[in-house]
Scaffold this active site. Structure first.
Site: not given
Ligand code: NDP
Length: 481
Positions: A174, A249
């Site tokens: 996803k 991550e």
């Molecule tokens: P989110 O945690 O909001 O979302 C990440 C993914 O998880 C999306 O596809 C989201 O869907 C999905 N998601 C949200 N809630 C759930 C749930 N309850 N169960 C399963 N999946 C879920 O992060 P962001 O998309 O806002 O990304 C930004 C964040 O990612 C920042 O904190 C950044 O630091 C981190 N990041 C970390 C990296 C690393 O390698 N450590 C690299 C890049 C980013 P939806 O979008 O539909 O809500």
């Protein structure tokens, strides 16, 4: 209106309940497409396809698996311009960045793991004097879940999918609902490359519905997740009773520690990039800049001068350095931190305001923003902003710099600028992070373990670490006479 569909069992299909979400173009605020608002039933359909494909895919020879995955990489490169334009439109990032970093890296992810799987081996332990031989059998897990964020859409989506399928698993993936386009286009590429039906299934939708159905599925035994710390904590808690294998991550609040003895020009140039690349929306951006007192004032002046030359503009223009933030909601969040800065006694040295781009007046643009702070305890230095906002603070001693760097709940990466070998060794050992860059930033060799400590996650991806994650080790002990 561009309509995105789910990719299940090698076919593009509408969501079962026929519910759709809007897809926005961040550069002008327009709705330019729709994507499935998939439910549990869609995830179940994808699961059945993946389960059905597993026996055959996991028994495909490494050579054959590898050549299909290499073909995917080849097709991504062939469609580089097309995919880069799609990524830029969907995410708001400058097209130059999508073309030079995001899309080539997506191809490299497939290329790397297509080759890595042919070199992956496991251990044998002879129990000397006991007439026994142990070896470790590494088997694919089965059906695994890959969930990725919006900041580096295809880059991070493929960083998970490539090792998962290379190791013989079938995948339910996803992408973020905010940036689904290139994940959708990847489906077509996989079909063209000859990836068997059901090996990769891409289900679009909201985190709390579609994502939730993936993490909740009793037979999806491993989840590779990149996203926010709060979501990661929720996934860890929610899946604990099901004993799923997790790779998380998560967020970062990375220190960029600058000593007077570094190569000043290279440091300055790189610091502009590590602060504002992708509008600061990279988990590895160095958002807390600590500068040795001796060069603090000079750095401040030069940094502001360089940053003021960055062009905020429409992502489609080649000359744009800073494109649009990913969404209106995210822009509001980032702005709220700039407001906090003023209340916390921070000084805005540059930026802080939204930008109106001619012809794209409704886009989500923000100036690169530099804020001077006097304490590392402030919210700006403790919370992940994930936008074009950095803070500056001076330090005097090595001990103080190290203490400031580690005094945060996150532990993803750190950048150190110095030419002192002893200092390099000391800091490298003592920084509480998963990645330390010395005199460089975001230099990625895909063989290296990648991940964070503390609230930045658990587990490592990259190289053989990813292949270990996506396989289940089994000890075989044979005694002979
Ligand atoms: P989110 O945690 O909001 O979302 C990440 C993914 O998880 C999306 O596809 C989201 O869907 C999905 N998601 C949200 N809630 C759930 C749930 N309850 N169960 C399963 N999946 C879920 O992060 P962001 O998309 O806002 O990304 C930004 C964040 O990612 C920042 O904190 C950044 O630091 C981190 N990041 C970390 C990296 C690393 O390698 N450590 C690299 C890049 C980013 P939806 O979008 O539909 O809500």
């Amino acid at each position: 209106m561009e309509k995105i569909q789910n990719y299940i069992n090698g076919e593009f299909v509408n969501p079962i309940q026929d519910n759709w979400l809007n897809n926005y173009n961040p550069s002008n605020g327009d709705v330019y497409g729709q994507l499935p608002n998939s439910t549990k039933e869609d995830v179940e359909k994808a699961y059945l396809a993946a389960e059905n494909a597993f026996v055959s895919w996991s028994n495909t020879t490494l050579q054959e698996r590898s050549s299909i995955i290499l073909k995917i990489a080849e097709l991504i490169i062939k469609k580089l311009d097309f995919l880069a334009a799609a990524e830029s439109k969907d995410n708001g990032k400058p097209i130059s960045l999508a073309r030079s970093i995001d899309i080539p890296r997506a191809a490299s992810n497939f290329q790397f793991f297509a080759n890595a799987i042919t070199q992956f081996s496991s251990e044998a332990h002879e129990s000397i004097g006991m007439n026994a031989m142990n070896y470790t059998l590494r088997q694919p897990i089965g059906v695994v879940g890959c969930i990725s964020p919006w900041n580096l859409p295809l880059y991070l989506f493929t960083w998970k999918i490539a090792p998962a399928i290379a190791a013989g698993n079938c995948v339910i993936a996803k992408p973020s609902e905010i940036t689904p386009m290139t994940a959708y286009l990847l489906g077509e590429i996989c079909t063209e490359a000859g990836l068997p039906k059901g090996v990769l299934n891409i289900v679009h939708g909201l985190g709390n519905i579609t994502g939730e159905a993936i993490i909740d599925h009793p037979n999806i035994k491993a989840i590779s997740f990149t996203g926010g710390t709060k979501t990661g904590a929720y996934i860890a808690k929610h899946t604990a009773p099901m004993f799923k294998k997790l790779s998380l991550e998560l967020g970062g609040k990375n220190p960029n520690i600058i000593f007077a003895d570094s190569n000043y020009d290279k440091m300055l140039e790189t610091t502009v990039r590590s602060s504002f690349a992708n509008q600061g929306q990279i988990c590895l951006c160095g958002s807390r800049i600590f500068v040795e007192q001796k060069i603090y004032e000079k750095f401040k002046t030069d940094f502001i001068k360089k940053v003021s030359k960055l062009k905020v503009g429409n992502p489609t223009e080649g000359s744009t350095n800073i494109g649009a933030l990913v969404s209106k909601q995210h822009l509001e969040k980032v702005k709220s931190y700039i407001d906090i800065a003023e209340k916390e006694g921070g000084t805005i040295l540059f930026g802080g305001k939204t930008v109106t781009v001619k012809g794209s007046e409704n886009g989500y643009y923000l100036q690169p923003t530099i804020i001077e702070v006097s304490s590392n305890k402030c919210k700006l230095n403790q919370e992940e902003i994930f936008g074009p906002v950095v803070t500056l603070m001076p330090f005097i001693t090595d001990e103080e710099a190290l203490q400031l760097a580690n005094d945060v709940k996150y532990g993803l990466s750190a950048t150190l600028w110095t030419n002192n070998l002893n200092r390099t060794m000391q800091f490298s050992k003592q920084l509480q992070v998963g990645v330390v860059w010395v005199n460089t930033w975001m230099f990625r060799d895909l063989r290296t373990p990648f991940g964070g400590q503390k609230a930045s996650g658990i587990g490592r991806e990259g190289g053989f670490e990813a292949l270990r994650f996506f396989t289940e080790p089994k000890n075989i002990c044979i005694q002979y006479e």
